[in-house]
Write a protein that holds these residues in place. Structure first.
Motif, PDB file in Angstrom:
ATOM      1  N   SER A   1      11.017  -3.241  51.615  1.00 38.39           N
ATOM      2  CA  SER A   1      10.770  -4.620  52.025  1.00 38.39           C
ATOM      3  C   SER A   1      10.114  -5.440  50.919  1.00 38.39           C
ATOM      4  O   SER A   1       9.923  -6.635  51.056  1.00 38.39           O
ATOM      5  CB  SER A   1       9.888  -4.650  53.283  1.00 38.39           C
ATOM      6  N   ALA A   2       9.765  -4.769  49.802  1.00 43.55           N
ATOM      7  CA  ALA A   2       9.088  -5.487  48.714  1.00 43.55           C
ATOM      8  C   ALA A   2      10.094  -6.314  47.916  1.00 43.55           C
ATOM      9  O   ALA A   2      11.289  -6.029  47.913  1.00 43.55           O
ATOM     10  CB  ALA A   2       8.390  -4.490  47.797  1.00 43.55           C
TER      11      ALA A   2
ATOM     12  N   GLY B   1       9.349   2.470  53.339  1.00 38.13           N
ATOM     13  CA  GLY B   1       9.606   1.217  54.054  1.00 38.13           C
ATOM     14  C   GLY B   1       9.016   0.030  53.323  1.00 38.13           C
ATOM     15  O   GLY B   1       9.623  -1.024  53.219  1.00 38.13           O
ATOM     16  N   TRP B   2       7.840   0.251  52.782  1.00 36.38           N
ATOM     17  CA  TRP B   2       7.177  -0.808  52.013  1.00 36.38           C
ATOM     18  C   TRP B   2       8.025  -1.184  50.800  1.00 36.38           C
ATOM     19  O   TRP B   2       8.258  -2.352  50.504  1.00 36.38           O
ATOM     20  CB  TRP B   2       5.796  -0.323  51.570  1.00 36.38           C
TER      21      TRP B   2
ATOM     22  N   ARG C   1       1.529   5.541  42.942  1.00 34.50           N
ATOM     23  CA  ARG C   1       2.846   4.934  43.182  1.00 34.50           C
ATOM     24  C   ARG C   1       3.490   4.468  41.885  1.00 34.50           C
ATOM     25  O   ARG C   1       4.697   4.499  41.716  1.00 34.50           O
ATOM     26  CB  ARG C   1       2.685   3.718  44.096  1.00 34.50           C
ATOM     27  N   ARG C   2       2.664   3.994  40.974  1.00 30.85           N
ATOM     28  CA  ARG C   2       3.210   3.460  39.728  1.00 30.85           C
ATOM     29  C   ARG C   2       3.721   4.557  38.801  1.00 30.85           C
ATOM     30  O   ARG C   2       4.328   4.274  37.776  1.00 30.85           O
ATOM     31  CB  ARG C   2       2.123   2.645  39.008  1.00 30.85           C
TER      32      ARG C   2
ATOM     33  N   LEU D   1       5.561  -4.220  59.152  1.00 30.72           N
ATOM     34  CA  LEU D   1       6.160  -2.919  58.901  1.00 30.72           C
ATOM     35  C   LEU D   1       5.714  -2.003  60.046  1.00 30.72           C
ATOM     36  O   LEU D   1       4.518  -1.816  60.261  1.00 30.72           O
ATOM     37  CB  LEU D   1       5.676  -2.375  57.553  1.00 30.72           C
TER      38      LEU D   1
ATOM     39  N   THR E   1      10.405   1.747  60.202  1.00 31.85           N
ATOM     40  CA  THR E   1      10.592   2.825  59.242  1.00 31.85           C
ATOM     41  C   THR E   1      10.234   4.166  59.869  1.00 31.85           C
ATOM     42  O   THR E   1       9.315   4.260  60.684  1.00 31.85           O
ATOM     43  CB  THR E   1       9.737   2.577  57.980  1.00 31.85           C
TER      44      THR E   1
ATOM     45  N   LEU F   1      -3.807   4.735  45.416  1.00 32.83           N
ATOM     46  CA  LEU F   1      -2.428   4.609  45.887  1.00 32.83           C
ATOM     47  C   LEU F   1      -1.592   3.882  44.830  1.00 32.83           C
ATOM     48  O   LEU F   1      -0.488   4.308  44.486  1.00 32.83           O
ATOM     49  CB  LEU F   1      -2.392   3.840  47.217  1.00 32.83           C
ATOM     50  N   ALA F   2      -2.143   2.796  44.314  1.00 33.88           N
ATOM     51  CA  ALA F   2      -1.413   2.033  43.293  1.00 33.88           C
ATOM     52  C   ALA F   2      -1.185   2.898  42.049  1.00 33.88           C
ATOM     53  O   ALA F   2      -0.080   2.925  41.506  1.00 33.88           O
ATOM     54  CB  ALA F   2      -2.198   0.775  42.933  1.00 33.88           C
TER      55      ALA F   2
ATOM     56  N   MET G   1       3.279   9.030  55.951  1.00 37.22           N
ATOM     57  CA  MET G   1       2.841   8.116  54.888  1.00 37.22           C
ATOM     58  C   MET G   1       3.946   7.896  53.865  1.00 37.22           C
ATOM     59  O   MET G   1       4.151   6.780  53.382  1.00 37.22           O
ATOM     60  CB  MET G   1       1.602   8.668  54.184  1.00 37.22           C
TER      61      MET G   1
ATOM     62  N   LEU H   1      -2.526   4.416  58.595  1.00 39.57           N
ATOM     63  CA  LEU H   1      -2.234   5.811  58.239  1.00 39.57           C
ATOM     64  C   LEU H   1      -3.258   6.327  57.228  1.00 39.57           C
ATOM     65  O   LEU H   1      -3.614   7.503  57.240  1.00 39.57           O
ATOM     66  CB  LEU H   1      -0.828   5.934  57.652  1.00 39.57           C
TER      67      LEU H   1
ATOM     68  N   ALA I   1      -7.003   2.138  47.837  1.00 36.57           N
ATOM     69  CA  ALA I   1      -5.923   1.240  47.404  1.00 36.57           C
ATOM     70  C   ALA I   1      -5.640   1.403  45.911  1.00 36.57           C
ATOM     71  O   ALA I   1      -4.479   1.389  45.489  1.00 36.57           O
ATOM     72  CB  ALA I   1      -6.283  -0.206  47.721  1.00 36.57           C
TER      73      ALA I   1
ATOM     74  N   TYR J   1      10.226   8.582  58.874  1.00 35.06           N
ATOM     75  CA  TYR J   1      10.348   9.588  57.822  1.00 35.06           C
ATOM     76  C   TYR J   1      11.756  10.182  57.791  1.00 35.06           C
ATOM     77  O   TYR J   1      12.292  10.596  58.820  1.00 35.06           O
ATOM     78  CB  TYR J   1       9.329  10.706  58.035  1.00 35.06           C
TER      79      TYR J   1
ATOM     80  N   GLY K   1      -1.702  -0.547  50.273  1.00 34.17           N
ATOM     81  CA  GLY K   1      -3.155  -0.542  50.431  1.00 34.17           C
ATOM     82  C   GLY K   1      -3.600   0.294  51.617  1.00 34.17           C
ATOM     83  O   GLY K   1      -2.943   1.247  52.017  1.00 34.17           O
TER      84      GLY K   1
ATOM     85  N   ASP L   1      11.364  -8.276  38.660  1.00 32.37           N
ATOM     86  CA  ASP L   1      11.882  -9.390  37.884  1.00 32.37           C
ATOM     87  C   ASP L   1      12.866  -8.881  36.818  1.00 32.37           C
ATOM     88  O   ASP L   1      12.484  -8.162  35.901  1.00 32.37           O
ATOM     89  CB  ASP L   1      10.673 -10.088  37.219  1.00 32.37           C
TER      90      ASP L   1
ATOM     91  N   PRO M   1       4.481  -1.738  38.351  1.00 29.04           N
ATOM     92  CA  PRO M   1       5.132  -1.596  39.656  1.00 29.04           C
ATOM     93  C   PRO M   1       4.181  -2.032  40.767  1.00 29.04           C
ATOM     94  O   PRO M   1       2.960  -2.041  40.605  1.00 29.04           O
ATOM     95  CB  PRO M   1       5.432  -0.098  39.737  1.00 29.04           C
TER      96      PRO M   1
ATOM     97  N   LEU N   1      12.421  -8.914  32.979  1.00 33.85           N
ATOM     98  CA  LEU N   1      11.538  -7.986  32.283  1.00 33.85           C
ATOM     99  C   LEU N   1      12.181  -6.628  32.043  1.00 33.85           C
ATOM    100  O   LEU N   1      11.522  -5.697  31.599  1.00 33.85           O
ATOM    101  CB  LEU N   1      10.241  -7.810  33.101  1.00 33.85           C
TER     102      LEU N   1
ATOM    103  N   ARG O   1       2.666 -11.498  48.969  1.00 35.93           N
ATOM    104  CA  ARG O   1       2.527 -10.444  49.974  1.00 35.93           C
ATOM    105  C   ARG O   1       1.046 -10.081  50.067  1.00 35.93           C
ATOM    106  O   ARG O   1       0.273 -10.344  49.154  1.00 35.93           O
ATOM    107  CB  ARG O   1       3.337  -9.209  49.579  1.00 35.93           C
TER     108      ARG O   1
ATOM    109  N   ALA P   1       7.076   7.992  54.490  1.00 41.51           N
ATOM    110  CA  ALA P   1       8.046   7.096  55.121  1.00 41.51           C
ATOM    111  C   ALA P   1       7.560   5.657  55.065  1.00 41.51           C
ATOM    112  O   ALA P   1       8.330   4.728  54.828  1.00 41.51           O
ATOM    113  CB  ALA P   1       8.273   7.535  56.567  1.00 41.51           C
ATOM    114  N   GLN P   2       6.277   5.497  55.259  1.00 46.88           N
ATOM    115  CA  GLN P   2       5.741   4.131  55.231  1.00 46.88           C
ATOM    116  C   GLN P   2       5.858   3.542  53.819  1.00 46.88           C
ATOM    117  O   GLN P   2       6.192   2.372  53.653  1.00 46.88           O
ATOM    118  CB  GLN P   2       4.274   4.125  55.667  1.00 46.88           C
ATOM    119  N   LEU P   3       5.602   4.367  52.818  1.00 46.64           N
ATOM    120  CA  LEU P   3       5.735   3.881  51.440  1.00 46.64           C
ATOM    121  C   LEU P   3       7.182   3.493  51.151  1.00 46.64           C
ATOM    122  O   LEU P   3       7.453   2.495  50.480  1.00 46.64           O
ATOM    123  CB  LEU P   3       5.265   4.953  50.448  1.00 46.64           C
TER     124      LEU P   3
ATOM    125  N   PRO Q   1       1.739  -2.311  43.750  1.00 49.30           N
ATOM    126  CA  PRO Q   1       0.636  -1.365  44.043  1.00 49.30           C
ATOM    127  C   PRO Q   1       0.748  -0.645  45.383  1.00 49.30           C
ATOM    128  O   PRO Q   1       0.012   0.298  45.635  1.00 49.30           O
ATOM    129  CB  PRO Q   1      -0.598  -2.269  44.027  1.00 49.30           C
TER     130      PRO Q   1
END
Lengths: 283, 185
Positions: B98-99, B94-95, B26-27, A261, A235, B22-23, B88, A24, B19, A237, A20, B103, A15, B106, A194, B90-92, A17
């Protein structure tokens, strides 16, 4: 099916990542460290972290305060170490008891960088990350020493205008250096890619640098972004779908070429980042 | 260690590992709010236990281990989710919106991976998604290097079996995957 093929398939379903190091993330760091740490024994080791701008970004570009900046590489030398292949990812020379290394091919696979360094006995983990234009050439180094005795920076000639930047153009590594070093290098994006590291929208070199947008409404900020050719996602919350246009913009990051964003909230940010943090002259 | 020195060391670790952590989180978490929460809790734990955080490269492995336990414990501590963590999340979200979509080709691999035991998924993910060696995965999993290697071996075999059972034409798929990867490079 070979192990490598299985691994490659799993790798391809990884998925995304995520965004980054965003502004925030910086705020979270401040929030966590605002509480007292538990009393502790002294550390044996403290990594040295260096954010510096590199030679690929063109002119002298100030760096954002603290972190928000990303990345570049150059590692260090004058006595040549032997012939490198024409397609070498790195230019490695020896200068006395130090290596001077510069990146020649930013799109080379990190494994290629690492291989070339490993041949010299250097344990350097290199991560090459697509970043926005202003961040290309930035470098983050974690050298694993308690003093400044490990990886040292080579400063660019001339004046470094930004108080937070070293304006480094390279790194020097002692020939006998055997500690693990992590280096993150910012490279330009390929078509459709991206950013692997988010850049605040208002740092020097980015579209809203020195633009008064924080705590303005979505309706106010939208045309500013449109005028700069940016596709914006706002965006907030707990809000599904479009964010109310009379809500307030807190901050923003570049997520891909031409895309931003923006974080918004119902009420204005009571403690906005001081305007002169990224815009020293408060123009 | 305390005061500015602790702050500086923590900041260095935080910036270098944020980073990646976070990855990692998130995964493994569907909810963006939970991901932001787990991320904050992981780093807050590191701040509280700073003297225990190992040096250099091992710091990242240590943090993965903490994140793994935080996720395993579900909603973690008594601490209230702060407004910042909510932003944070909310930002995730939003990310993610927009991602680029995943695929579709897969999907069969994703489904087969999803049918594995959690332990199999984790060791495979550590090696392929986080790029760890089996020895490094052993540190995160809290087992011996030998145990990690045999777990990894078993996980690969089980995934190959699942793919085969699902009728995925592995040989052809592999060729196609390699071609796609080549085109992206």
């Amino acid at each position: 099916m070979t192990d490598a093929r299985i691994d490659r398939l799993v790798e391809r379903i990884a998925p995304d990542p995520g965004p980054g190091l965003t502004p925030l993330a910086r705020e979270l760091l401040d929030e966590i460290t605002s509480t007292p740490p538990v009393a502790a024994r002294s550390s044996r080791w403290r990594p040295r972290l260096v954010w510096s701008r590199g030679i690929w970004s063109g002119g002298v570009r100030p760096r954002p305060a603290g972190v928000a900046g990303a990345i570049a590489v150059l590692l260090a030398a004058t006595a040549w170490l032997g012939s490198a292949p024409a397609s070498a990812a790195l230019d490695i020379e020896r200068e006395g008891d130090q290596y001077v290394v510069t990146v020649k091919d930013m799109f080379a696979e990190p494994a290629m960088y690492e291989r070339e360094l490993r041949i010299r006995g250097l344990k350097i983990e290199l991560r090459v990350v697509p970043v926005s234009a202003s961040m290309v050439g930035e470098v983050l180094v974690l050298d694993g020493t308690p003093t400044l005795s490990g990886v040292t920076r080579i400063k660019a000639p001339g004046e470094c205008r930004h108080p937070f930047s070293f304006c480094s153009i390279g790194l020097r590594i002692p020939v006998k250096y055997r500690k693990q070093v992590a280096v993150f290098l910012g490279r330009p994006t390929r078509l459709g890619e991206r950013y692997g590291l988010m850049t605040p929208i208002d740092v020097p070199g980015e579209p809203l640098h020195c633009v008064d947008y924080v705590n303005k409404t979505v309706a106010d900020v939208e045309p500013m972004l449109r005028a700069r050719g940016l596709k914006a996602t706002f965006t907030a919350y707990g809000v599904k779908g479009p964010v109310p246009r009379d809500w307030y913009v807190y901050d923003g990051v570049l997520t891909a070429p031409g895309e931003v964003l923006m974080a918004v909230n119902r009420v204005p940010n009571p403690t906005p980042r001081p305007k002169n943090a990224f815009c020293p002259d408060s123009r | 260690m305390g005061g500015p020195e602790a702050g500086q060391r923590f900041e260095e670790i935080y910036l270098a590992c944020y980073a990646d952590l976070l990855a990692y989180i998130r995964r493994r978490v569907d909810s963006h709010d939970d991901a932001a929460d787990a991320l904050a809790e992981t780093f807050a734990t590191a701040w509280r236990r700073l003297p225990d955080v190992p040096d250099g490269h091992a710091a990242r492995l240590w943090l993965y281990g903490v994140a793994r336990r935080v996720l395993a414990n579900g909603r973690r501590t008594a601490t209230r989710r702060s407004a910042l963590v909510e932003r944070m999340g909310a930002q995730l979200a939003g990310w993610a919106e927009s991602a680029a979509p995943p695929d579709d080709d897969l999907d069969a691999v994703r489904a087969a991976f999803g049918r594995l035991y959690a332990d199999d998924r984790e060791v495979l993910a550590l090696v392929t998604w986080e790029g760890l060696t089996s020895d490094e995965a052993a540190v995160v999993l809290g087992c011996s290097p030998g145990a990690a290697r045999s777990r990894l071996h078993r996980a690969r075999k089980r995934l190959a079996r699942e793919l085969s059972r699902a009728g995925v034409d592995v040989a052809r798929y592999g060729v196609r995957a390699l071609a796609l990867a080549g085109r992206k490079a």
